[in-house]
Design a protein around this motif. Structure first.
Motif, short mmCIF file in Angstrom:
data_model
loop_
_atom_site.label_atom_id
_atom_site.label_comp_id
_atom_site.label_asym_id
_atom_site.label_seq_id
_atom_site.Cartn_x
_atom_site.Cartn_y
_atom_site.Cartn_z
N ALA A 147 7.80 -42.50 -19.56
CA ALA A 147 8.00 -43.69 -18.72
C ALA A 147 6.79 -44.00 -17.84
N PHE A 149 5.12 -45.95 -14.14
CA PHE A 149 5.45 -45.79 -12.71
C PHE A 149 6.27 -46.94 -12.14
N ASN A 150 6.24 -48.13 -12.78
CA ASN A 150 6.65 -49.31 -12.02
C ASN A 150 8.16 -49.56 -11.94
N LYS A 173 10.20 -37.63 -19.83
CA LYS A 173 9.02 -37.36 -19.00
C LYS A 173 8.76 -38.58 -18.11
N GLU A 176 4.20 -39.26 -13.48
CA GLU A 176 3.87 -38.26 -12.46
C GLU A 176 3.66 -38.91 -11.09
N VAL A 224 6.81 -46.40 -22.65
CA VAL A 224 6.47 -47.63 -21.93
C VAL A 224 5.30 -47.33 -21.00
N GLY A 225 4.28 -48.18 -21.04
CA GLY A 225 3.11 -47.98 -20.18
C GLY A 225 2.04 -49.00 -20.52
N SER A 226 0.80 -48.68 -20.20
CA SER A 226 -0.31 -49.61 -20.44
C SER A 226 -0.63 -49.66 -21.94
N GLN A 247 6.05 -49.72 -25.78
CA GLN A 247 5.88 -50.98 -25.05
C GLN A 247 4.64 -50.89 -24.19
N GLY A 248 3.79 -51.92 -24.26
CA GLY A 248 2.50 -51.87 -23.57
C GLY A 248 2.38 -52.88 -22.44
N CYS A 281 5.72 -55.76 -15.81
CA CYS A 281 5.14 -56.19 -17.09
C CYS A 281 5.58 -57.62 -17.38
N GLU A 382 -5.16 -57.51 -17.58
CA GLU A 382 -3.92 -57.25 -16.84
C GLU A 382 -4.30 -56.71 -15.47
N PHE A 449 14.27 -55.90 -25.60
CA PHE A 449 13.14 -56.24 -24.74
C PHE A 449 11.95 -56.46 -25.68
P1 NAD Z 1 0.23 -45.61 -17.96
O1 NAD Z 1 -0.08 -46.03 -19.35
O2 NAD Z 1 -0.87 -45.17 -17.09
O3 NAD Z 1 1.28 -44.38 -18.00
C1 NAD Z 1 2.47 -44.42 -18.73
C2 NAD Z 1 2.88 -43.01 -19.13
O4 NAD Z 1 1.87 -42.46 -19.99
C3 NAD Z 1 3.00 -42.06 -17.95
O5 NAD Z 1 4.14 -41.26 -18.14
C4 NAD Z 1 1.71 -41.24 -18.00
O6 NAD Z 1 1.88 -39.92 -17.54
C5 NAD Z 1 1.36 -41.23 -19.47
N1 NAD Z 1 -0.08 -41.24 -19.71
C6 NAD Z 1 -1.04 -41.87 -18.97
N2 NAD Z 1 -2.25 -41.68 -19.53
C7 NAD Z 1 -2.07 -40.95 -20.64
C8 NAD Z 1 -2.94 -40.45 -21.65
N3 NAD Z 1 -4.25 -40.67 -21.62
N4 NAD Z 1 -2.40 -39.73 -22.66
C9 NAD Z 1 -1.09 -39.50 -22.72
N5 NAD Z 1 -0.21 -39.95 -21.79
C10 NAD Z 1 -0.69 -40.66 -20.76
O7 NAD Z 1 1.06 -46.81 -17.30
P2 NAD Z 1 1.49 -46.97 -15.78
O8 NAD Z 1 0.30 -47.29 -14.96
O9 NAD Z 1 2.38 -45.86 -15.36
O10 NAD Z 1 2.43 -48.29 -15.89
C11 NAD Z 1 1.94 -49.59 -15.82
C12 NAD Z 1 1.74 -50.17 -17.20
O11 NAD Z 1 2.95 -50.16 -17.92
C13 NAD Z 1 1.30 -51.63 -17.16
O12 NAD Z 1 0.31 -51.85 -18.14
C14 NAD Z 1 2.57 -52.39 -17.49
O13 NAD Z 1 2.38 -53.66 -18.06
C15 NAD Z 1 3.21 -51.46 -18.47
N6 NAD Z 1 4.63 -51.71 -18.57
C16 NAD Z 1 5.08 -52.31 -19.70
C17 NAD Z 1 6.42 -52.60 -19.82
C18 NAD Z 1 6.93 -53.29 -21.05
O14 NAD Z 1 8.13 -53.40 -21.20
N7 NAD Z 1 6.08 -53.77 -21.94
C19 NAD Z 1 7.31 -52.28 -18.79
C20 NAD Z 1 6.80 -51.64 -17.66
C21 NAD Z 1 5.45 -51.35 -17.55
#
Ligand code: NAD
Length: 489
Positions: A147, A149-150, A173, A176, A224-226, A247-248, A281, A382, A449
């Motif tokens: 997951a 952070f947001n 997970k 952090e 879900v993340g970047s 999801q990015g 997002c 972004e 979604f």
């Molecule tokens: P992030 O990509 O930094 O982190 C997401 C997860 O990946 C965390 O659990 C983190 O520990 C892990 N992670 C980070 N770097 C990693 C790496 N190099 N290798 C393996 N795992 C790693 O994202 P964030 O900053 O926590 O969240 C914000 C991002 O999430 C924004 O880009 C936002 O648009 C996106 N987001 C997308 C949606 C969606 O539905 N598309 C929803 C919420 C957030």
């Protein structure tokens, strides 16, 4: 300082991590706890526990499995205020925003309670003389959720209730940066009496993610993340033969036509761009005015941005909290500066505000960059902060072409009173979530979604029927019974 625990095989356990990170309140800079960067061996333990639990969990009838979710719904509702405070304290959003995200989490639990019917297969009698064919859905096995952070309370719930209701077991997970909310959610999961090993919590960062991606027992992963990390996770997980849904990130345009209700549009656009400090997002990031909408919208959104009350999310009057870290704040302010250097006009400057009593917080007030160029960095990156770029175009066709030219496809919105324009937009815009006079087109739990392009890697999305498809594998049985009475005719 509290050391956060992992939850493996029904036990709270202290991680053997050699490194910990502080969990920091983004409004006050207070250190709240220490989160372990768990080693690979703890993912291994969780995977073994989840694989063992799966053997008996999958045999429990769906009607009995969902009883734990009914209990979870009640517990989440009873602890809603406490959970919302935790989200606000570690993530920075306002209490109202924290409560709203928890409501979305609960709705996913409610939908997953429909698994006895959602998981049904189908059948055909006499596909050939005396032969019947049946499709059933079976769980995958061990699954994992990674997951961002947001939305510390909501996002794991796009997956978790469906995963376990379908008969899978699960490892979560959390980010952090915001691990406290899932600690509390797991205390509630424990109270439901779920058999040990069905749900497991492993705190950490990249090492935990890599261990999940490589682990031979884990069958399906929801991320879900970047976008760069989503792409990495998707590719590596797929290379290890796993079912993936990732999801990015996003860069969401909203289009304002001259016939839009300007008062409503401004209110909705401001909420979309500045709600959750722009760290959604589905946040509006670029507002494109068409024709005569330019003048009235620019003035109205500028007023709305300046009036927004910024401060600590626990204070009731506050409408917008801080961004997550001091690094985020510096990155966002650098992007604003770059926008100016690229030729945009800084209509509202929210950099380095003084928020009395919270001088150490990561605050940026709502910011508006006017006349951003479609090819500029601020129009294409972004920002993930309370920054709205304004652009002007002459026709809806130009605006749709702009929407479709981007790398991302998470959301696109149109503000209009014309049904024909709305239909043209929803038909042609290349984004998975479309808003018509809606600023945050967040699908309800019973809809997928649906991000597109670089906002999503995979086939089946989170929530609703897509989640049921993701967390089950289909099995087809073709059967003939030699003494079938129908052979006599
Ligand atoms: P992030 O990509 O930094 O982190 C997401 C997860 O990946 C965390 O659990 C983190 O520990 C892990 N992670 C980070 N770097 C990693 C790496 N190099 N290798 C393996 N795992 C790693 O994202 P964030 O900053 O926590 O969240 C914000 C991002 O999430 C924004 O880009 C936002 O648009 C996106 N987001 C997308 C949606 C969606 O539905 N598309 C929803 C919420 C957030």
């Amino acid at each position: 300082m509290v050391h956060l625990l992992n939850y493996i095989n029904g036990q709270w356990c202290l991680s053997q991590a050699s490194e910990h990170l502080p969990v920091v309140n983004p409004a006050t800079a207070e250190k709240l706890a220490q989160v372990p960067l768990s080693p690979k061996s703890e993912v291994e333990k969780a995977a073994v526990a989840a694989a063992t639990a799966f053997m008996s969990w999958r045999r429990i009838p769906p009607t009995s499995r969902v009883q734990y979710l009914f209990k979870l719904k009640i517990l989440l509702e009873e602890h809603l205020d406490e959970l919302a405070r935790t989200i606000t304290i570690e993530c920075g959003k306002t209490l109202a925003e924290s409560k709203a995200e928890l409501q979305r989490a609960i709705e996913n639990v409610e939908v997953a309670c429909g698994i006895p019917i959602l998981m049904q297969g189908y059948n055909s009698e006499d596909v050939s003389r005396g032969i019947d064919e049946i499709m059933i859905r079976q769980p995958l096995g061990v699954t994992a959720i990674i997951a961002p952070f947001n939305f510390p309370g909501m996002i794991p719930f796009w997956f978790l209730p469906y995963a376990i209701a379908c008969g899978n077991t699960c490892i979560v997970k959390p980010s952090e940066k915001v691990p406290l909310t899932m600690q509390k959610v797991f205390e509630l999961l424990e109270k439901t009496g779920l058999p040990k090993g069905v749900v497991n919590l492993v705190n950490g960062a990249k090492e935990v993610v890599d261990a999940i991606l490589e682990h031979p027992t884990i069958r399906g992963i929801s991320f879900v993340g970047s976008s760069p990390v989503a792409h990495y996770v998707y590719s590596k997980g797929a290379a290890h033969g796993k079912r993936m849904q990732c999801q990015g990130g996003a860069k969401n345009p909203i289009i304002i036509l001259p016939d839009a209700d300007m008062e409503m549009t401004t209110r909705i656009a401001a909420d979309s761009a500045f709600g959750c400090a722009g760290q959604r997002c589905l946040a509006a990031s670029v507002a494109v005015t068409v024709g005569e909408a330019r003048y009235s919208f620019t003035e109205a959104i500028s007023n709305a941005a300046q009036k927004r009350v910024v401060g600590y999310g626990l204070d009731e009057a506050v409408e917008m909290g801080p961004v997550i870290t001091s690094e985020s704040k510096a990155r966002i302010e650098q992007l604003i500066q770059q926008g100016i250097e690229e030729g945009a006009h800084l209509l509202v400057d929210g950099r380095n505000p003084t928020i009395s009593d919270y001088e150490k917080g990561n605050f940026i007030r709502p910011t508006i960059l006017q006349n951003i160029h479609p090819q500029s960095t601020v129009a294409r990156t972004e920002i993930f902060g309370p920054v709205l770029g304004l652009m002007h175009l002459e026709t809806i066709e130009d605006a749709i072409a702009l929407v479709n030219s981007g790398q991302w496809g998470n959301m696109a919105c149109l503000f209009t009173t014309s049904g024909a324009a709305a239909r043209q937009f929803r038909y042609e815009a290349e984004a998975g979530n479309i808003g018509i006079n809606i600023g945050v087109a967040a699908p309800m739990a019973f809809f997928p979604f649906s991000g597109w392009k670089d906002s999503f890697y995979g086939d089946l999305h989170g929530q609703g029927r897509d989640a049921v498809e993701f967390f089950t594998q289909t099995k087809v049985i073709v059967e003939r019974w030699p003494k079938d009475w129908s052979r006599q005719f």
